[in-house]
Scaffold this motif. Structure first.
Motif, mmCIF file in Angstrom:
data_model
loop_
_atom_site.group_PDB
_atom_site.id
_atom_site.type_symbol
_atom_site.label_atom_id
_atom_site.label_comp_id
_atom_site.label_asym_id
_atom_site.label_seq_id
_atom_site.Cartn_x
_atom_site.Cartn_y
_atom_site.Cartn_z
ATOM 1 N N VAL A 14 0.882 -1.154 0.000
ATOM 2 C CA VAL A 14 0.000 0.000 0.000
ATOM 3 C C VAL A 14 0.928 1.215 0.000
ATOM 4 C CG1 VAL A 14 -1.745 1.292 1.258
ATOM 5 C CG2 VAL A 14 -1.816 -1.203 1.246
ATOM 6 N N LYS A 15 0.799 2.030 -1.038
ATOM 7 C CA LYS A 15 1.693 3.175 -1.181
ATOM 8 C C LYS A 15 0.975 4.444 -0.732
ATOM 9 C CE LYS A 15 4.376 1.108 -4.901
ATOM 10 N NZ LYS A 15 4.882 1.229 -6.290
ATOM 11 N N GLN A 16 1.642 5.188 0.149
ATOM 12 C CA GLN A 16 1.029 6.352 0.775
ATOM 13 C C GLN A 16 1.839 7.598 0.471
ATOM 14 O OE1 GLN A 16 0.201 5.711 4.921
ATOM 15 N NE2 GLN A 16 -0.229 7.856 5.359
ATOM 16 N N ILE B 274 -4.417 13.177 2.348
ATOM 17 C CA ILE B 274 -3.411 12.113 2.300
ATOM 18 C C ILE B 274 -3.933 11.027 1.365
ATOM 19 C CG2 ILE B 274 -2.059 10.469 3.628
ATOM 20 C CD1 ILE B 274 -2.680 12.203 6.121
ATOM 21 N N ASN B 275 -3.064 10.566 0.486
ATOM 22 C CA ASN B 275 -3.480 9.625 -0.549
ATOM 23 C C ASN B 275 -2.825 8.255 -0.393
ATOM 24 O OD1 ASN B 275 -4.988 11.633 -2.213
ATOM 25 N ND2 ASN B 275 -2.955 12.554 -2.344
ATOM 26 N N CYS B 276 -3.560 7.228 -0.772
ATOM 27 C CA CYS B 276 -3.023 5.870 -0.762
ATOM 28 C C CYS B 276 -3.458 5.132 -2.019
ATOM 29 C CB CYS B 276 -3.485 5.109 0.483
ATOM 30 S SG CYS B 276 -2.613 5.631 1.965
ATOM 31 N N ALA B 277 -2.596 4.222 -2.470
ATOM 32 C CA ALA B 277 -2.898 3.399 -3.631
ATOM 33 C C ALA B 277 -2.516 1.965 -3.317
ATOM 34 C CB ALA B 277 -2.123 3.899 -4.851
ATOM 35 N N TYR B 278 -3.286 1.037 -3.857
ATOM 36 C CA TYR B 278 -3.018 -0.373 -3.599
ATOM 37 C C TYR B 278 -3.045 -1.147 -4.908
ATOM 38 C CZ TYR B 278 -8.097 -0.876 -4.008
ATOM 39 O OH TYR B 278 -9.395 -0.852 -4.460
ATOM 40 N N GLU B 279 -2.465 -2.349 -4.881
ATOM 41 C CA GLU B 279 -2.425 -3.197 -6.074
ATOM 42 C C GLU B 279 -3.335 -4.422 -5.954
ATOM 43 O OE1 GLU B 279 -0.197 -0.799 -8.399
ATOM 44 O OE2 GLU B 279 -0.913 -2.786 -8.981
ATOM 45 N N ASN B 280 -3.424 -4.945 -4.745
ATOM 46 C CA ASN B 280 -4.132 -6.203 -4.551
ATOM 47 C C ASN B 280 -5.642 -5.991 -4.630
ATOM 48 O OD1 ASN B 280 -5.131 -8.655 -3.735
ATOM 49 N ND2 ASN B 280 -3.835 -8.836 -1.929
ATOM 50 N N TYR C 76 -11.154 -3.873 2.630
ATOM 51 C CA TYR C 76 -11.338 -3.132 3.878
ATOM 52 C C TYR C 76 -10.167 -2.173 4.004
ATOM 53 C CZ TYR C 76 -11.404 -2.158 8.898
ATOM 54 O OH TYR C 76 -11.412 -1.542 10.117
ATOM 55 N N PHE C 77 -10.491 -0.878 4.186
ATOM 56 C CA PHE C 77 -9.470 0.164 4.125
ATOM 57 C C PHE C 77 -9.615 1.101 5.325
ATOM 58 C CE2 PHE C 77 -8.195 -1.033 -0.102
ATOM 59 C CZ PHE C 77 -9.344 -1.581 -0.646
ATOM 60 N N PRO C 78 -8.873 0.824 6.393
ATOM 61 C CA PRO C 78 -8.918 1.699 7.562
ATOM 62 C C PRO C 78 -7.807 2.746 7.540
ATOM 63 C CG PRO C 78 -7.820 -0.342 8.144
ATOM 64 C CD PRO C 78 -8.167 -0.432 6.669
ATOM 65 N N TRP C 79 -8.023 3.792 8.283
ATOM 66 C CA TRP C 79 -6.987 4.780 8.550
ATOM 67 C C TRP C 79 -6.722 4.781 10.058
ATOM 68 C CZ3 TRP C 79 -4.248 7.887 5.145
ATOM 69 C CH2 TRP C 79 -4.696 7.878 3.816
ATOM 70 N N ALA D 33 -4.856 -1.735 4.515
ATOM 71 C CA ALA D 33 -5.799 -2.520 3.725
ATOM 72 C C ALA D 33 -5.714 -3.973 4.144
ATOM 73 C CB ALA D 33 -5.490 -2.381 2.234
ATOM 74 N N SER D 34 -6.837 -4.663 3.995
ATOM 75 C CA SER D 34 -6.851 -6.101 4.243
ATOM 76 C C SER D 34 -7.990 -6.711 3.439
ATOM 77 C CB SER D 34 -6.989 -6.429 5.729
ATOM 78 O OG SER D 34 -8.228 -5.997 6.229
ATOM 79 N N SER D 35 -8.030 -8.026 3.405
ATOM 80 C CA SER D 35 -9.050 -8.708 2.624
ATOM 81 C C SER D 35 -9.849 -9.634 3.510
ATOM 82 C CB SER D 35 -8.405 -9.499 1.485
ATOM 83 O OG SER D 35 -7.703 -10.609 2.011
ATOM 84 N N GLY D 36 -10.946 -10.121 2.961
ATOM 85 C CA GLY D 36 -11.855 -10.964 3.718
ATOM 86 C C GLY D 36 -11.268 -12.295 4.140
ATOM 87 N N THR D 37 -10.189 -12.712 3.496
ATOM 88 C CA THR D 37 -9.555 -13.964 3.913
ATOM 89 C C THR D 37 -8.933 -13.807 5.294
ATOM 90 O OG1 THR D 37 -7.531 -13.317 2.758
ATOM 91 C CG2 THR D 37 -9.073 -14.735 1.570
#
Lengths: 115, 113
Positions: free
Chosen positions: B4-6, B21-27, B32-35, B92-96
């Protein structure tokens, strides 16, 4: 209600020594997480437990690191032997079942310096 | 894939201004995206979070904007106050495994009075 309690708050030791960090999670939280925070790598998840059982230790950097959770109210992170590159702030966090929206509650961390 | 790039690394804002503040993700499995907000000498604490089924979530002066197609999300702090000065982490995280958070590098926010 007490939050996550970590000890010691600060630890300074010489290279090669064994270091043990301690954590008491919030009562009733079934999940416990260990993180490492450095300027270079940010906040990294090292390992997490569910009901005292390690679930994912893929973030543990190498065999010098080990973590245990002998009961629901206590966990340790051990580094043996320690190296200067292990210097960081180590956080413990706990949570209820980690669904989306469930916060992780962090302790105030242990600042570790390896000389 | 898991990064996760911030950005930015640091931000200085005047009192009353807007902090972004910006963030980008690949996956693409992340859903789910908390701050988290961290004050000096303290551990991070959950500030606000969003799921990808909405494009925006607002809590008081804090708003998350989410762009699923661009795989980007951002935190907006309206009417920034000196008490908002802290380090902010997106994650970031995923449901798994929602507990397995991947954090951004953090942004040090300073709000001048």
């Amino acid at each position: 209600d007490a939050g996550v309690i970590q000890s010691p708050r600060h630890e300074v030791t010489e290279m090669g020594q064994e270091v043990t960090l301690r954590c008491k999670p919030i009562s009733g939280h079934d999940y416990l997480f260990w993180y490492r925070q450095t300027m270079m790598r940010g906040l990294e998840l090292l390992i997490y437990f569910n009901n005292n059982v390690p679930i994912d230790d893929s973030g543990m950097p190498e065999d010098r690191f080990s973590a245990k959770m002998p009961n629901a109210s206590f966990s340790t992170l051990k580094i043996q032997p320690s190296e200067p590159r292990d210097s960081a702030v180590y956080f413990c966090a706990s949570s209820e079942v980690p669904t989306a929206g469930q916060p992780q509650h962090f302790g105030d961390g242990t600042r570790l310096s390896i000389l | 894939q898991q990064q996760v790039k911030q950005s930015p690394q640091s931000l200085i804002v005047q009192k009353g201004g807007i902090s972004i503040i910006n963030c980008a993700y690949e996956n693409t499995a992340f859903d789910y995206f908390p701050w988290y907000q961290q004050f000096p000498g303290k551990g991070p604490a959950l500030l606000i979070a969003i799921r990808p089924d909405v494009s925006e979530k607002k809590e008081g002066r804090f708003t998350i904007s989410f762009n699923k197609s661009a795989k980007q999300f951002s935190l907006h702090i309206m009417d920034s106050q000196p008490g908002d000065s802290a380090t902010y982490f997106c994650a970031a995280s995923s449901g798994t495994s929602y507990g397995k958070l991947t954090f951004g590098q953090g942004t040090i926010l300073t709000v001048h009075p």
